[in-house]
Write a protein that holds these residues in place. Structure first.
Motif, short mmCIF file in Angstrom:
data_model
loop_
_atom_site.label_atom_id
_atom_site.label_comp_id
_atom_site.label_asym_id
_atom_site.label_seq_id
_atom_site.Cartn_x
_atom_site.Cartn_y
_atom_site.Cartn_z
N VAL A 79 -5.13 -6.54 -2.43
CA VAL A 79 -6.17 -6.26 -1.44
C VAL A 79 -7.21 -7.39 -1.45
O VAL A 79 -7.63 -7.88 -0.40
N LEU A 87 -6.55 3.72 4.15
CA LEU A 87 -6.23 2.35 3.75
C LEU A 87 -5.47 1.63 4.85
O LEU A 87 -5.72 0.45 5.13
N SER A 88 -4.54 2.34 5.52
CA SER A 88 -3.76 1.70 6.58
C SER A 88 -4.66 1.32 7.75
O SER A 88 -4.54 0.21 8.30
N VAL A 140 -7.91 0.78 7.75
CA VAL A 140 -8.82 -0.32 7.39
C VAL A 140 -8.08 -1.65 7.40
O VAL A 140 -8.58 -2.66 7.90
N THR A 141 -6.84 -1.65 6.86
CA THR A 141 -6.05 -2.89 6.87
C THR A 141 -5.78 -3.34 8.30
O THR A 141 -5.89 -4.53 8.62
N TYR A 172 -11.44 3.16 -3.11
CA TYR A 172 -10.52 4.29 -2.96
C TYR A 172 -9.30 4.14 -3.86
O TYR A 172 -8.83 5.12 -4.46
N ILE A 173 -8.78 2.90 -4.00
CA ILE A 173 -7.61 2.71 -4.86
C ILE A 173 -7.96 3.05 -6.31
O ILE A 173 -7.24 3.78 -6.99
N LYS A 184 -11.80 -0.39 0.33
CA LYS A 184 -10.41 -0.12 -0.04
C LYS A 184 -10.24 -0.09 -1.55
O LYS A 184 -9.59 0.80 -2.10
N ILE A 197 0.85 -1.20 0.00
CA ILE A 197 0.00 0.00 0.00
C ILE A 197 0.88 1.25 0.00
O ILE A 197 0.65 2.19 -0.76
N GLU A 200 -8.81 -4.91 9.70
CA GLU A 200 -9.02 -6.25 9.15
C GLU A 200 -8.12 -7.27 9.83
O GLU A 200 -8.56 -8.37 10.19
N THR A 234 -13.06 -4.61 2.18
CA THR A 234 -12.21 -4.79 1.01
C THR A 234 -12.73 -3.98 -0.18
O THR A 234 -11.95 -3.32 -0.88
#
Lengths: 230, 128
Positions: free
Chosen positions: A221, B34-35, B37-38, B77-78, B74, A90, B41, B71
């Motif tokens: 992801v 993103l960080s 959310v990861t 957003y990516i 994320k 990421i 998870e 997921t």
């Protein structure tokens, strides 16, 4: 209002019909087409995984009981190394998008700096995946030998054979993408250092390889969720 | 309204330092998101993973659904921010996303249906 362009565009850059569909350049459109086809491949892999594990649910191994190793330590740390790899990917995606942004400002130094970090992040990820494969192949006894308790495409000490097969195919296919992405990023990094794109007048090549690199992050992801978490 | 008689070209997309600052701010926001959310998870996977939960119960189904929703968040957003698809023409966005989502959505649906049937045939009524 009549079809007059606000800016004269070089004939060489226009598409055959004298227009540019969707206002994107030919190269960017083709990169998107390629990414769609690649996404279909990964979609096929992941849906096949869903199919297999859904009817083998009872026999399917629990990921936390397999991927709990961490380099340089013997502690039991389920999922943490994969999480770290995800985080590295990421972050390298973020440095890539910062390189694209620097390219839009024609800031060569910025592009070179961020592309270098992107290449580094990608290289760390590929190395981590090699380590992950080694640990997985070694099997529960942790010994890389020729004995039958190593994981391969024809034997799997952890559970159903399909589990090992999907691990090798999905992470292997993704790892191949990362490896080629690192090589392509390296080429673009060297060309930015040489000032190719200043001469050309735009840094769109950085944006195009950026699309590919973000796509790799995007696939990971999904792999992380469908292979490791669920 | 979008005028399609003006040829804009993606090669010409340049911006100044001022606009760059704004874009970077957005990038940093997405990075943090993103960080986080990861991290959520992974924490969920460690605390409520398959190893610690009754796989047949509703709990695991809920956890699984939350994983998939996070997921997709994320991924959105990516694709929209990092891959700039949100800034492209609407028609390009639709051409890329709609056929793909429809096709893969259907593929997942039909494979899970068939998979349930195979499970039923094999393990429930034991034909094979």
């Amino acid at each position: 209002m009549a079809g007059e362009a606000t800016k004269a565009i070089d004939q060489a850059e226009l598409w055959g019909g004298g227009r540019s569909p969707f206002s994107v350049s030919y190269g960017k459109m083709m990169m998107w087409f390629f990414l769609i086809s690649d996404a279909l491949t990964f979609g096929g892999f992941l849906s096949a995984l869903a199919f297999a594990r859904h009817h083998l649910e009872d026999a399917w191994p629990v990921t936390e009981n397999i991927f709990f190793h961490f380099p340089l330590t013997h502690a039991h740390l389920p999922l943490l190394y994969v999480a770290l790899m995800t985080f590295i990917l990421i972050i390298s995606s973020v440095t890539m998008v910062l390189a694209v942004e620097a390219g839009h400002r024609m800031d060569r130094k910025g592009v070179v700096k961020w592309m270098a970090f992107t290449v580094l992040g990608g290289a760390i990820f590929v190395g981590s995946q090699a380590w992950e494969w080694m640990t997985f192949i070694a099997g529960p006894d942790g010994l890389l030998s020729t004995s039958a308790d190593n994981a391969s495409l024809t034997s799997n000490p952890y559970g159903p054979q399909l589990y090992a097969d999907f691990f090798f195919f999905i992470t292997g296919f993704h790892g191949t993408h990362v490896l080629s992405g690192v090589v392509i990023n390296l080429i673009v990094l060297i060309r930015s250092m040489q000032g190719w794109y200043d001469e050309r007048g735009h840094y769109e090549m950085v944006e195009k390889v950026g699309l590919y690199w973000h796509f790799i992050d995007l696939v990971w992801v999904f792999v992380f969720t469908f292979f490791y978490l669920i | 309204m979008e005028r399609d008689d003006i040829i804009e070209y993606s090669l010409d997309t340049h911006h100044d330092e001022e606009a760059g600052k704004k874009i970077r701010k957005k990038i940093y926001f997405v990075t943090v998101l993103l960080s986080v959310v990861t991290a959520i998870e992974v924490a969920m996977g460690i605390i409520w993973g398959k190893a610690h939960i009754d796989v047949d119960g509703m709990g695991w189904l809920t956890i699984k659904s939350i994983f998939i929703i996070l997921t997709l968040l994320k991924a959105g957003y990516i694709v929209m921010v990092f891959m700039h698809l949100g800034d492209e023409r609407k028609s390009l966005r639709n051409v890329i996303l709609i056929p793909y989502v429809l096709f893969i959505g259907y593929l997942f649906f039909i494979l899970l249906v068939e998979s349930s049937f195979i499970f039923y045939v094999k393990d429930v009524i034991g034909w094979v």
